[in-house]
Every structure is written in structure tokens, then in C-alpha cells.
Design an enzyme around this catalytic site. Structure first.
Site, mmCIF file in Angstrom:
data_model
loop_
_atom_site.group_PDB
_atom_site.id
_atom_site.type_symbol
_atom_site.label_atom_id
_atom_site.label_comp_id
_atom_site.label_asym_id
_atom_site.label_seq_id
_atom_site.Cartn_x
_atom_site.Cartn_y
_atom_site.Cartn_z
ATOM 1 N N SER A 123 53.830 43.483 17.160
ATOM 2 C CA SER A 123 54.414 42.082 17.106
ATOM 3 C C SER A 123 54.715 41.683 18.495
ATOM 4 O O SER A 123 55.143 40.578 18.961
ATOM 5 C CB SER A 123 55.687 42.023 16.011
ATOM 6 O OG SER A 123 55.103 42.658 14.808
ATOM 7 N N HIS A 144 46.609 41.114 15.109
ATOM 8 C CA HIS A 144 47.832 40.833 14.917
ATOM 9 C C HIS A 144 47.861 40.390 13.536
ATOM 10 O O HIS A 144 47.860 39.533 13.206
ATOM 11 C CB HIS A 144 48.683 40.349 15.624
ATOM 12 C CG HIS A 144 49.865 39.953 15.201
ATOM 13 N ND1 HIS A 144 51.004 38.951 15.336
ATOM 14 C CD2 HIS A 144 50.911 40.879 14.877
ATOM 15 C CE1 HIS A 144 51.938 39.295 15.385
ATOM 16 N NE2 HIS A 144 52.165 40.236 15.117
ATOM 17 N N GLU A 156 45.720 36.845 14.748
ATOM 18 C CA GLU A 156 45.742 36.419 16.174
ATOM 19 C C GLU A 156 44.571 38.034 16.840
ATOM 20 O O GLU A 156 45.207 39.319 16.943
ATOM 21 C CB GLU A 156 47.380 36.759 16.508
ATOM 22 C CG GLU A 156 47.310 35.475 16.340
ATOM 23 C CD GLU A 156 49.200 35.326 16.676
ATOM 24 O OE1 GLU A 156 49.813 34.198 17.083
ATOM 25 O OE2 GLU A 156 50.163 36.515 16.903
ATOM 26 N N ASN A 194 54.677 34.666 16.750
ATOM 27 C CA ASN A 194 55.628 34.617 17.358
ATOM 28 C C ASN A 194 56.506 33.661 18.176
ATOM 29 O O ASN A 194 57.814 33.909 18.473
ATOM 30 C CB ASN A 194 56.138 36.337 17.065
ATOM 31 C CG ASN A 194 56.184 37.388 15.991
ATOM 32 O OD1 ASN A 194 56.588 36.199 15.322
ATOM 33 N ND2 ASN A 194 55.827 38.062 16.514
HETATM 34 N N1 LIG Z 1 56.939 44.595 9.256
HETATM 35 C C1 LIG Z 1 55.952 43.142 9.687
HETATM 36 O O1 LIG Z 1 56.164 41.879 8.836
HETATM 37 C C2 LIG Z 1 55.210 43.189 10.730
HETATM 38 C C3 LIG Z 1 54.505 42.286 10.782
HETATM 39 C C4 LIG Z 1 53.340 42.105 12.146
HETATM 40 C C5 LIG Z 1 53.075 43.235 13.542
HETATM 41 N N2 LIG Z 1 53.993 44.238 13.037
HETATM 42 C C6 LIG Z 1 54.125 45.405 13.743
HETATM 43 O O2 LIG Z 1 53.200 46.477 12.967
HETATM 44 C C7 LIG Z 1 53.969 47.847 13.449
HETATM 45 C C8 LIG Z 1 54.408 48.644 12.134
HETATM 46 O O3 LIG Z 1 55.442 47.699 11.378
HETATM 47 P P1 LIG Z 1 55.455 48.483 10.135
HETATM 48 O O4 LIG Z 1 56.170 47.044 9.467
HETATM 49 O O5 LIG Z 1 54.610 48.949 9.558
HETATM 50 O O6 LIG Z 1 56.373 49.812 10.666
HETATM 51 P P2 LIG Z 1 56.660 51.321 9.390
HETATM 52 O O7 LIG Z 1 58.337 51.406 9.609
HETATM 53 O O8 LIG Z 1 56.976 50.628 7.935
HETATM 54 O O9 LIG Z 1 55.669 51.645 9.799
HETATM 55 C C9 LIG Z 1 55.717 52.683 9.980
HETATM 56 C C10 LIG Z 1 54.624 54.202 10.083
HETATM 57 O O10 LIG Z 1 54.477 53.972 11.429
HETATM 58 C C11 LIG Z 1 53.895 55.802 11.414
HETATM 59 N N3 LIG Z 1 54.499 56.940 12.818
HETATM 60 C C12 LIG Z 1 55.547 56.166 13.468
HETATM 61 N N4 LIG Z 1 54.945 57.009 15.066
HETATM 62 C C13 LIG Z 1 53.966 57.440 14.415
HETATM 63 C C14 LIG Z 1 53.019 58.429 15.807
HETATM 64 N N5 LIG Z 1 53.033 58.446 16.458
HETATM 65 N N6 LIG Z 1 51.869 58.153 15.188
HETATM 66 C C15 LIG Z 1 51.129 57.960 13.688
HETATM 67 N N7 LIG Z 1 52.278 57.367 12.715
HETATM 68 C C16 LIG Z 1 53.361 56.721 13.346
HETATM 69 C C17 LIG Z 1 56.023 56.383 10.621
HETATM 70 O O11 LIG Z 1 56.188 56.992 10.413
HETATM 71 C C18 LIG Z 1 55.921 54.775 9.422
HETATM 72 O O12 LIG Z 1 54.725 55.767 8.315
HETATM 73 C C19 LIG Z 1 54.422 47.799 14.543
HETATM 74 O O13 LIG Z 1 54.207 47.438 15.729
HETATM 75 C C20 LIG Z 1 55.334 45.570 14.173
HETATM 76 O O14 LIG Z 1 56.162 44.889 15.380
HETATM 77 C C21 LIG Z 1 54.892 44.317 11.626
#
Ligand SMILES: NC(=O)c1ccc[n+]([C@@H]2O[C@H](COP(=O)([O-])OP(=O)(O)OC[C@H]3O[C@@H](n4cnc5c(N)ncnc54)[C@H](O)[C@@H]3O)[C@@H](O)[C@H]2O)c1
Length: 359
Positions: A123, A144, A156, A194
């Protein structure tokens, strides 16, 4: 340039909130999908959760049972990165940390073919920085998605400094083939959404900090006058104050602490005290069991004027006249009025003139 072939497997690495949503999108579009997560059992749990969501789609009549069964058969958790070797696209959705993402893509490059697209769902980090150390950074880019990924159409497609046009176009066409609305953009802090959203939150929080109004009132104004689905306070309670603040902080730092993106002290206090929003049971609002949402402060109803005078070309404000008539108030034009102004019961005057309304 065409989209990724449907026979080409898509891998999702990091199977939390976003990873599951993205995997569901690729799966329903028709790809074989592999799920990988470093937390033991997490990829398997994610597969089960996606399966349950497909069941609900069938119950709601949005997916037929045969398509659900075929999709389930195409979905597989992976125990090791090596199982992603034949994928045509890997989308990473792991924790938002540059070092973790860089290391992961380094490892992935040793596993997948040279023409496999590598995408990050970051993000707020720089796509260029994440892909900086890759041997073949031309096939690396940002994809994204927004939360919830199966429902929100925007994606995106972010080109980093080294992303080649062929890869960006292929990713764009793939997102389109998945039924999304892709938007190509460059790798600037916060990308498009964002970045534009930052002042939306910042200004609402600044209005609150200046004690101009409370969250419920500011949210009501944003919803009812601004046309937003949610106000800044209720939306950040939904997103999580910690998550929202982290993105603000990252965009602020990336723009060399430009004051336009300065994080909010009031939000800082929420995060410090664990008031992270809905997930914590309280944030700007109380989300505890039985908690009632506070009402916005509204002005007392005034006596309506006897009539309203419309002067000159009102431009877009002309639409107000229909509303005024609908409210049972007479509208007069300049021709029908002698002094051009109307005395209201409270002593003020109401004039609609040249696109402006004044009371
Ligand atoms: N939550 C949102 O609203 C949102 C929206 C757009 C983008 N994002 C982006 O998406 C990404 C994930 O966010 P999320 O909210 O799904 O997080 P989350 O915490 O729900 O999930 C992350 C997952 O990644 C796993 N993980 C951590 N390190 C790892 C590795 N090295 N290899 C494999 N798995 C690994 C964790 O065990 C976990 O299950 C981030 O980069 C975030 O910025 C989030």
C-alpha cells in the site's frame, strides 16, 4: 499484449486479509491458484476460508455449484516456495515491511521462470525499492488491490523505475480479464488513491483538533454533503487506526515530511492507547456491545422565509430553486420584486444571485 493465459497458475504469497481476497479473484477468473504463507497452517486455513466464501456465493446465486467445485479443485496450499516454480504470476501480500518483501522476492527469483510476473500488493512502500535488488526487475511491478479485493473493482498497476512496458501491460490486461478496473500509475508515494485520501483524513482530523465539531458531526457532513459512503472517522475505525496511521506516516516521510501529509496527533493518541477501531472495540467511536453511535449536532430548525428571490444567472445553484419550491417556499425573480432583497423574520435576507447563496 494479452492477459496471462488462464492455464497459467497464479501464486499468492501471504494469505491474510488481502492475500485471500486476491486469490479468490484469480481463482474465480479461472486460474489454478497456489497459496503460500510462512505461518504454519495459515495457507491451508486460507484455502478453507476461500472455499467457504465460494459456498456463500453459491447460496446467494452468484456462482453456480459446478463452477465452485471446479474452482475448489484449482486451489492448492503450498508447503514451500519451490512449489510455485511453474507460476506465471506471483502476487505478494505479506506484512508491510521492506526488508521482508525484498528478501521474499529474492527467494522467489531463484524459484520461478524468468518470464514469471512478480507483483507486490504494497500500500505504501516503494515498488522500485522492493524490486531494487532483483536480477530481472523488468518483470516486477505493483498490483495494488483494495479491501475487500473480490468486491472492489479498482486495481492500481504500478510501474517501478525498472518495470518494463510489456510486463506492466500484461499485468494490466490480466487485471482487466479478472473483471477489475485497472489503472496504470507510476511509483510515487501512496500511488493515486492513498495519496489523494490523505488530505481527506487529515482535514477531518484537523477540524476535530480545532474543536470545530465532533467526529459524528464531521462524518455526517462528509456523508450527507460530501457524498462519501463513510466519513473519515468511521472509515478509519473500520480500516484500523494503526493501519491508517502507518500509511499516512509512510506517505509523509516519502514526501520529505511535506506538511500536507503531517500525521494527526489525535490519531496518534488513539493508536498509543490501543483504540484501534472496530477490531479493538473502540476507536473514535465506541464499538462495544450495545454501544450507540452518537448523533451529529445539527442546527435548530428556523422558520422558513416567506419567499426567496432569485437574481441573475444562478449557474449550478439553480438546482436549489426546485428544492426551495419543493419545501413550499415561493421563488420570485428580480422582475417581480421592487427592492431586490427580502427581509427574513430574523432580520437577515435570503438572496440567490449569480451562483451564490447568502443569508
Ligand atoms: N488490509 C488492507 O486493507 C490492505 C489493502 C491494500 C493493500 N494492503 C497490503 O497488503 C499486504 C498484506 O496486508 P494484509 O492486511 O493482508 O496483512 P495480513 O496481516 O492480514 O496478512 C499478512 C500475511 O502474510 C504472512 N507473512 C508474513 N511474512 C511472510 C513471508 N515472508 N512469506 C509469506 N507469508 C508471510 C503472515 O503470516 C500473514 O498471514 C500489505 O503489504 C498491505 O500493505 C493491505
Amino acid at each position: 499484449m494479452t492477459a496471462l493465459d488462464l492455464s497459467s497458475p497464479v501464486a499468492v504469497v501471504g494469505t491474510g486479509t488481502m492475500g485471500q481476497g486476491i486469490a479468490q479473484v484469480a481463482l474465480v477468473a479461472g486460474h489454478p491458484v497456489r497459496l503460500y504463507d510462512t505461518a504454519p497452517g495459515r495457507a491451508r486455513e486460507a484455502a478453507a476460508a476461500i472455499g467457504a466464501r465460494l459456498d456463500r456465493l453459491v447460496e446467494k446465486g452468484r456462482l453456480d455449484a459446478t463452477a465452485r467445485d471446479a474452482a475448489r479443485a484449482r486451489l492448492a496450499p503450498a508447503e514451500a516456495l519451490a512449489e510455485l516454480a511453474d507460476c506465471g504470476l506471483v502476487v505478494e501480500a505479506v506484512v508491510e515491511r521492506l526488508d521482508v518483501k525484498q528478501r521474499l522476492f529474492g527467494e522467489l527469483e531463484d524459484v520461478v521462470d524468468e518470464d514469471c510476473l512478480l507483483a507486490t500488493n504494497t500500500s505504501s512502500l516503494s515498488v522500485t525499492a522492493i524490486g531494487g535488488a532483483l536480477r530481472h526487475p523488468g518483470r516486477f511491478l505493483g498490483l495494488h488491490f483494495f479491501n475487500p479485493a473480490p468486491l472492489l473493482p479498482l486495481v492500481e498497476v504500478v510501474s517501478g523505475f525498472a518495470t518494463d512496458v510489456t510486463s506492466a501491460t500484461r499485468a494490466y490486461e490480466t487485471a482487466r480479464a479478472w473483471g477489475k478496473t485497472p489503472v496504470a500509475c507510476a511509483d510515487t508515494p501512496g500511488f493515486i488513491v492513498n495519496r489523494i485520501a490523505r488530505p481527506f483524513y487529515a482535514e477531518a482530523f484537523a477540524v476535530y483538533e480545532a474543536q470545530a465539531a465532533d467526529p459524528a458531526t464531521i462524518d455526517a457532513v462528509l456523508r450527507e454533503s460530501g457524498g462519501f459512503r463513510m466519513g473519515a472517522f468511521e472509515l478509519t475505525d473500520l480500516i484500523g487506526q494503526d493501519v491508517n496511521e502507518a500509511v499516512t506516516h509512510s506517505v509523509w516521510q516519502a514526501f520529505f515530511q511535506d506538511v500536507r501529509f503531517t500525521p494527526s496527533l489525535a490519531q496518534r493518541r488513539l493508536v498509543e492507547s490501543g483504540r484501534l477501531g472496530r477490531k479493538a472495540g473502540h476507536g473514535w467511536y465506541d464499538h462495544g456491545e450495545g454501544a450507540e453511535k452518537p448523533e451529529p449536532h445539527t442546527a435548530d430548525k428556523e422558520q422558513p422565509p416567506a419567499y426567496v428571490l432569485a437574481e441573475g444567472d444562478l449557474g449550478p445553484a439553480a438546482e436549489l430553486l426546485a428544492l426551495i419550491r419543493e419545501a413550499g417556499i415561493q421563488v420570485r425573480t428580480e422582475d417581480g420584486d421592487e427592492d431586490g432583497h427580502l427581509e427574513l423574520p430574523g432580520g437577515g435576507q435570503l438572496v440567490l444571485a449569480d451562483g451564490q447563496t447568502s443569508v
